[in-house]
Design a protein around this motif. Sequence first.
Motif, short mmCIF file in Angstrom:
data_model
loop_
_atom_site.label_atom_id
_atom_site.label_comp_id
_atom_site.label_asym_id
_atom_site.label_seq_id
_atom_site.Cartn_x
_atom_site.Cartn_y
_atom_site.Cartn_z
N ARG A 140 0.87 -1.21 -0.03
CA ARG A 140 -0.12 0.04 -0.22
C ARG A 140 0.75 1.24 -0.03
O ARG A 140 2.07 1.24 0.93
CB ARG A 140 -0.78 0.11 1.24
N ASP A 141 0.49 2.26 -0.82
CA ASP A 141 1.01 3.35 -1.05
C ASP A 141 2.76 3.38 -1.20
O ASP A 141 3.65 3.86 -0.45
CB ASP A 141 1.13 4.18 0.39
N TYR A 308 8.31 -1.54 -5.31
CA TYR A 308 7.89 -1.14 -3.95
C TYR A 308 9.35 -1.16 -3.37
O TYR A 308 10.00 -1.96 -2.98
CB TYR A 308 7.22 -2.37 -3.21
#
Length: 383
Positions: A140-141, A308
């Motif tokens: 996430r994010d 990521y």
Amino acid sequence: MTKDWLGGTTIFAEMSALAARTGAINLGQGFPDTDGPEAVREAAVRALRDGKGNQYPPGPGIPELRTAIAGHQRLRYGLTYDPDTEVLVTAGATEAIAAALLALAGQGDEVIALEPYYDSYAACIGMAGATRVPVTLRPRDGAYHLDLDELRDAITDRTRILLLNTPHNPTGTVLTPAELAAVAALAVERDLLVVTDEVYEHLVYDGAHLPIATLPGMRERTLTISSAGKTFSFTGWKVGWVTGPPALVTAVRSAKQFLTYVSAGPFQYAIAEALQLPQTYFDTLRTDLRTQRDLLCAGLETAGFEVYRPAATYFVTTDIRPLGETDGFAFCRALPERCGVVAVPNAVFYDHQKEGAPFVRFAFCKRPAVLEEAIGRLRRLSS
């Protein structure tokens, strides 16, 4: 019936063999392509020549190394351990994890592990006869996160051990002080043992590493595991250690003595010296690896991956769906022929393989020139 953790050849062996067969650049397995400090290597040579450790060293490890490990924990984290009763030297962190789980878990016990997880966790839990319960970290994010509610819900009356890995392999996540405090509170509330794998403790680029054993109520229930391989770039030496309260360390030693008994005699003397290197060594290591991380992350983004960016470790996780791919296994097995690079599919680190299906891990613990060549090859994917 074959147990699910008896999978034959590991994914690392498979992908490394593929790299050798095709001549591809191996960004799959996490080992550096340069040796560590010359002074540490010379310390090992000196020990060999002086006859130190050429025969069986003491079962718990040589006193010099146990003292150095205790000193490291005290200097870095304010944790005080008795070198004679609260420190154990092992054949790398992998043996430490195996011995801890064999000693402390058994039939009817559940062991919670953060998924995706280092592949030996499943095997070691299985060999102990316990049941693994994965709690999934999800992206996430731009980073991976722990769902504390999911962790709480995973704990049952059968939960015996929380197997914690931070800095986390393969995602590069470093649990925050707030997250660790919440995990510690759960461990105290439910009277859990915590086995924590901290081998990447010195390879944190964003944020800081905090051992959970430093938190209230945790020292007496925590076994902390680390090793020299990643910190000093001598992964072949296999020198690891466990620190914790006497009863838990004694239990681990009881299992360890029937695994390797002892190992790496001369290298133990060298690592005792390595742990006392000046802070400049650790700062330079971290700075160099941060540069290599940023180089590979930028290159992967240019090649079309969703990246990521890891806060720690040797590894960067990518999503292959922007490239029109969904199957990490098929992607990684085809990648050497497509562009001469080897990576590892993250699905192998999951019980819930669909969760990890579109993710692929690359290692950046390679020389910048090697990373630049790999990046150039990977650009073929988006051309």
